[in-house]
Design a protein around this motif. Structure first.
Motif, PDB file in Angstrom:
ATOM      1  N   LEU A  43       0.830  -1.212   0.000  1.00 56.44           N
ATOM      2  CA  LEU A  43       0.000   0.000   0.000  1.00 56.44           C
ATOM      3  C   LEU A  43       0.860   1.256   0.000  1.00 56.44           C
ATOM      4  O   LEU A  43       0.549   2.244  -0.686  1.00 56.44           O
ATOM      5  N   LEU A  44       1.947   1.224   0.749  1.00 55.15           N
ATOM      6  CA  LEU A  44       2.838   2.385   0.774  1.00 55.15           C
ATOM      7  C   LEU A  44       3.559   2.566  -0.560  1.00 55.15           C
ATOM      8  O   LEU A  44       3.754   3.695  -1.015  1.00 55.15           O
ATOM      9  N   MET A  45       3.945   1.464  -1.196  1.00 52.46           N
ATOM     10  CA  MET A  45       4.581   1.566  -2.506  1.00 52.46           C
ATOM     11  C   MET A  45       3.601   2.126  -3.536  1.00 52.46           C
ATOM     12  O   MET A  45       3.962   2.988  -4.354  1.00 52.46           O
ATOM     13  N   ALA A  46       2.370   1.642  -3.510  1.00 50.95           N
ATOM     14  CA  ALA A  46       1.364   2.146  -4.442  1.00 50.95           C
ATOM     15  C   ALA A  46       1.149   3.641  -4.235  1.00 50.95           C
ATOM     16  O   ALA A  46       1.026   4.409  -5.201  1.00 50.95           O
ATOM     17  N   HIS A  47       1.119   4.063  -2.976  1.00 49.81           N
ATOM     18  CA  HIS A  47       0.950   5.489  -2.682  1.00 49.81           C
ATOM     19  C   HIS A  47       2.138   6.291  -3.192  1.00 49.81           C
ATOM     20  O   HIS A  47       1.967   7.367  -3.783  1.00 49.81           O
ATOM     21  N   ALA A  48       3.334   5.779  -2.961  1.00 49.81           N
ATOM     22  CA  ALA A  48       4.538   6.489  -3.417  1.00 49.81           C
ATOM     23  C   ALA A  48       4.586   6.601  -4.938  1.00 49.81           C
ATOM     24  O   ALA A  48       5.033   7.614  -5.490  1.00 49.81           O
ATOM     25  N   LEU A  49       4.111   5.573  -5.612  1.00 46.40           N
ATOM     26  CA  LEU A  49       4.140   5.556  -7.081  1.00 46.40           C
ATOM     27  C   LEU A  49       2.942   6.263  -7.705  1.00 46.40           C
ATOM     28  O   LEU A  49       2.937   6.532  -8.910  1.00 46.40           O
ATOM     29  N   GLY A  50       1.898   6.503  -6.904  1.00 50.50           N
ATOM     30  CA  GLY A  50       0.689   7.102  -7.450  1.00 50.50           C
ATOM     31  C   GLY A  50      -0.061   6.155  -8.358  1.00 50.50           C
ATOM     32  O   GLY A  50      -0.681   6.565  -9.342  1.00 50.50           O
ATOM     33  N   THR A  51      -0.017   4.866  -8.014  1.00 48.02           N
ATOM     34  CA  THR A  51      -0.705   3.850  -8.822  1.00 48.02           C
ATOM     35  C   THR A  51      -1.488   2.942  -7.894  1.00 48.02           C
ATOM     36  O   THR A  51      -1.554   3.161  -6.674  1.00 48.02           O
ATOM     37  N   SER A  52      -2.101   1.923  -8.434  1.00 53.62           N
ATOM     38  CA  SER A  52      -2.881   0.993  -7.626  1.00 53.62           C
ATOM     39  C   SER A  52      -2.009  -0.152  -7.132  1.00 53.62           C
ATOM     40  O   SER A  52      -0.994  -0.503  -7.753  1.00 53.62           O
ATOM     41  N   ARG A  53      -2.411  -0.742  -6.039  1.00 57.33           N
ATOM     42  CA  ARG A  53      -1.696  -1.911  -5.534  1.00 57.33           C
ATOM     43  C   ARG A  53      -1.756  -3.049  -6.532  1.00 57.33           C
ATOM     44  O   ARG A  53      -0.767  -3.781  -6.704  1.00 57.33           O
ATOM     45  N   SER A  54      -2.892  -3.219  -7.184  1.00 65.44           N
ATOM     46  CA  SER A  54      -3.022  -4.313  -8.143  1.00 65.44           C
ATOM     47  C   SER A  54      -2.033  -4.167  -9.292  1.00 65.44           C
ATOM     48  O   SER A  54      -1.493  -5.164  -9.787  1.00 65.44           O
ATOM     49  N   ALA A  55      -1.756  -2.935  -9.722  1.00 64.71           N
ATOM     50  CA  ALA A  55      -0.794  -2.733 -10.807  1.00 64.71           C
ATOM     51  C   ALA A  55       0.601  -3.191 -10.393  1.00 64.71           C
ATOM     52  O   ALA A  55       1.345  -3.769 -11.201  1.00 64.71           O
ATOM     53  N   ILE A  56       0.938  -2.971  -9.136  1.00 67.57           N
ATOM     54  CA  ILE A  56       2.245  -3.403  -8.645  1.00 67.57           C
ATOM     55  C   ILE A  56       2.305  -4.923  -8.562  1.00 67.57           C
ATOM     56  O   ILE A  56       3.319  -5.543  -8.925  1.00 67.57           O
ATOM     57  N   LEU A  57       1.245  -5.529  -8.104  1.00 70.24           N
ATOM     58  CA  LEU A  57       1.232  -6.986  -7.967  1.00 70.24           C
ATOM     59  C   LEU A  57       1.320  -7.687  -9.315  1.00 70.24           C
ATOM     60  O   LEU A  57       1.956  -8.734  -9.446  1.00 70.24           O
ATOM     61  N   ILE A  58       0.679  -7.104 -10.321  1.00 70.39           N
ATOM     62  CA  ILE A  58       0.683  -7.717 -11.648  1.00 70.39           C
ATOM     63  C   ILE A  58       2.070  -7.686 -12.278  1.00 70.39           C
ATOM     64  O   ILE A  58       2.533  -8.677 -12.850  1.00 70.39           O
ATOM     65  N   ASP A  59       2.761  -6.543 -12.140  1.00 76.05           N
ATOM     66  CA  ASP A  59       4.065  -6.422 -12.804  1.00 76.05           C
ATOM     67  C   ASP A  59       4.944  -5.445 -12.035  1.00 76.05           C
ATOM     68  O   ASP A  59       5.110  -4.288 -12.429  1.00 76.05           O
ATOM     69  N   PRO A  60       5.527  -5.875 -10.906  1.00 72.93           N
ATOM     70  CA  PRO A  60       6.322  -4.945 -10.097  1.00 72.93           C
ATOM     71  C   PRO A  60       7.555  -4.417 -10.814  1.00 72.93           C
ATOM     72  O   PRO A  60       8.002  -3.292 -10.545  1.00 72.93           O
ATOM     73  N   ASP A  61       8.101  -5.186 -11.738  1.00 69.22           N
ATOM     74  CA  ASP A  61       9.362  -4.791 -12.372  1.00 69.22           C
ATOM     75  C   ASP A  61       9.206  -3.657 -13.388  1.00 69.22           C
ATOM     76  O   ASP A  61      10.205  -3.124 -13.867  1.00 69.22           O
ATOM     77  N   ARG A  62       7.971  -3.304 -13.711  1.00 73.33           N
ATOM     78  CA  ARG A  62       7.792  -2.184 -14.644  1.00 73.33           C
ATOM     79  C   ARG A  62       8.007  -0.840 -13.943  1.00 73.33           C
ATOM     80  O   ARG A  62       8.143   0.186 -14.598  1.00 73.33           O
ATOM     81  N   PHE A  63       8.071  -0.869 -12.601  1.00 73.32           N
ATOM     82  CA  PHE A  63       8.185   0.367 -11.825  1.00 73.32           C
ATOM     83  C   PHE A  63       9.596   0.542 -11.269  1.00 73.32           C
ATOM     84  O   PHE A  63      10.337  -0.421 -11.084  1.00 73.32           O
ATOM     85  N   THR A  64       9.922   1.780 -10.978  1.00 70.01           N
ATOM     86  CA  THR A  64      11.154   2.134 -10.284  1.00 70.01           C
ATOM     87  C   THR A  64      10.793   2.646  -8.897  1.00 70.01           C
ATOM     88  O   THR A  64       9.836   3.413  -8.752  1.00 70.01           O
ATOM     89  N   VAL A  65      11.537   2.244  -7.886  1.00 72.68           N
ATOM     90  CA  VAL A  65      11.242   2.661  -6.519  1.00 72.68           C
ATOM     91  C   VAL A  65      11.407   4.175  -6.407  1.00 72.68           C
ATOM     92  O   VAL A  65      12.496   4.705  -6.669  1.00 72.68           O
ATOM     93  N   PRO A  66      10.374   4.901  -6.031  1.00 71.76           N
ATOM     94  CA  PRO A  66      10.483   6.356  -5.925  1.00 71.76           C
ATOM     95  C   PRO A  66      11.212   6.774  -4.650  1.00 71.76           C
ATOM     96  O   PRO A  66      11.250   6.027  -3.664  1.00 71.76           O
ATOM     97  N   GLU A  67      11.777   7.960  -4.672  1.00 77.65           N
ATOM     98  CA  GLU A  67      12.537   8.439  -3.518  1.00 77.65           C
ATOM     99  C   GLU A  67      11.668   8.559  -2.273  1.00 77.65           C
ATOM    100  O   GLU A  67      12.154   8.402  -1.147  1.00 77.65           O
ATOM    101  N   THR A  68      10.374   8.834  -2.433  1.00 79.01           N
ATOM    102  CA  THR A  68       9.498   9.047  -1.282  1.00 79.01           C
ATOM    103  C   THR A  68       9.223   7.765  -0.503  1.00 79.01           C
ATOM    104  O   THR A  68       8.802   7.825   0.656  1.00 79.01           O
ATOM    105  N   PHE A  69       9.466   6.612  -1.091  1.00 85.01           N
ATOM    106  CA  PHE A  69       9.104   5.351  -0.442  1.00 85.01           C
ATOM    107  C   PHE A  69       9.857   5.154   0.868  1.00 85.01           C
ATOM    108  O   PHE A  69       9.279   4.703   1.864  1.00 85.01           O
TER     109      PHE A  69
END
Length: 289
Positions: A46-72
């Protein structure tokens, strides 16, 4: 609700991967820091989704498409200090709605949805036209109920901070024309009767232990209710009979061990009661007619 203090985690906390590295690894490392939480992995997601400004489901489906944001990393540090996830993200899902929450407002709990299920069972195919939510907090029960029925409602709370969130939530959900809010100590400032009265009062005993994220962050006025946790039920027992319209019902949340005591208080004031359990099988709500 009552819970034991969270266990202490010893040793230095793991260091989250720097921004720009893999999201999957960052989630695993963050969850390890949240060992005090029964939902450690979910908290991290939930915190990663918030930091990325996306949904949790999007992260679960394909986490490698994202880069860890500095705010995390900052979010992880806050959660590691036991700050509620909902206060960090500024929102919490409840029933079928998302509610803005923050310091000064009680975080909505899924167990409280039992009150809405009990209300649905009472009315069946009928529809309540008027709803009162005593101790509305950020508008939790009232606004959820207004998604189920085309009613008008009044939310009452003694906390101006909680009422500010409630008004924001009503406006965001497009319910400002059907929901109004009033600052009052329970029903002292209210005249009239309502088809549905909802209440989630404080019910923690003064010396009862709570997890640090609740005890140290959420408003004590919405948690503690005297030595035995029943102080506010005594007030409600006196007020409810004049608030319930003919054919209506009050649905009140209780602690898991409080059903006999609360039922006795309500029945001593002329009300008939029934007990409802949450999805975990715990006594969670009493209906009063």
């Amino acid at each position: 609700m009552s819970a034991n203090d969270a266990p202490n985690v010893t040793g230095p906390p793991p260091t989250p991967p720097a921004s720009g590295r893999g999201v999957a690894a960052a989630l695993t490392t963050a969850a390890a820091r949240f060992a005090f939480s029964p939902t450690a992995r979910l908290d991290a997601e939930l915190l990663m989704a918030h930091a990325l400004g996306t949904s949790r489901s999007a992260i679960l489906i394909d986490p490698d498409r994202f880069t860890v944001p500095e705010t995390f990393a900052a979010f992880v540090d806050r959660r590691a200090r036991h700050e509620p996830v909902a206060y960090i993200t500024g929102t919490r899902g409840f029933w079928s709605i998302d509610l803005a929450v923050g310091p000064g407002a009680l975080v909505p709990r899924a167990d409280s949805e039992t009150l809405l299920v009990a209300a649905q069972a009472h009315f069946g195919k009928r529809e309540p036209a008027t709803i009162l939510d005593l101790g509305t907090g950020p508008g939790t029960l009232l606004l959820a109920a207004l998604t189920e029925w085309p009613a008008r409602g009044l939310g009452v709370d003694v906390s101006p901070d909680a009422l500010a969130y409630a008004q924001i939530n009503a406006a965001t959900l497009g319910m400002a024309d059907r929901a109004r809010f009033l600052r009052s100590d329970w029903a002292k400032a209210i005249n009239g009767r309502f088809d549905l009265v909802l209440a989630n009062p404080p019910y923690i005993g003064t010396h009862e232990p709570l997890p640090a994220e609740v005890r140290d962050h959420e408003p004590h006025g919405a948690l503690y209710a005297g030595e035995d946790g029943l102080a506010d039920y005594r007030l409600l027992a006196e007020q409810l009979p004049r608030l319930i319209a003919p054919g209506g019902v009050a649905v009140v949340e209780i602690g898991a061990t409080q059903a006999p005591a609360v039922a006795a208080l309500f029945e001593s004031n002329g009300l008939s009661t029934a007990l409802h359990h949450d999805l975990g099988g715990n006594p969670r709500a009493i209906t009063a007619t």
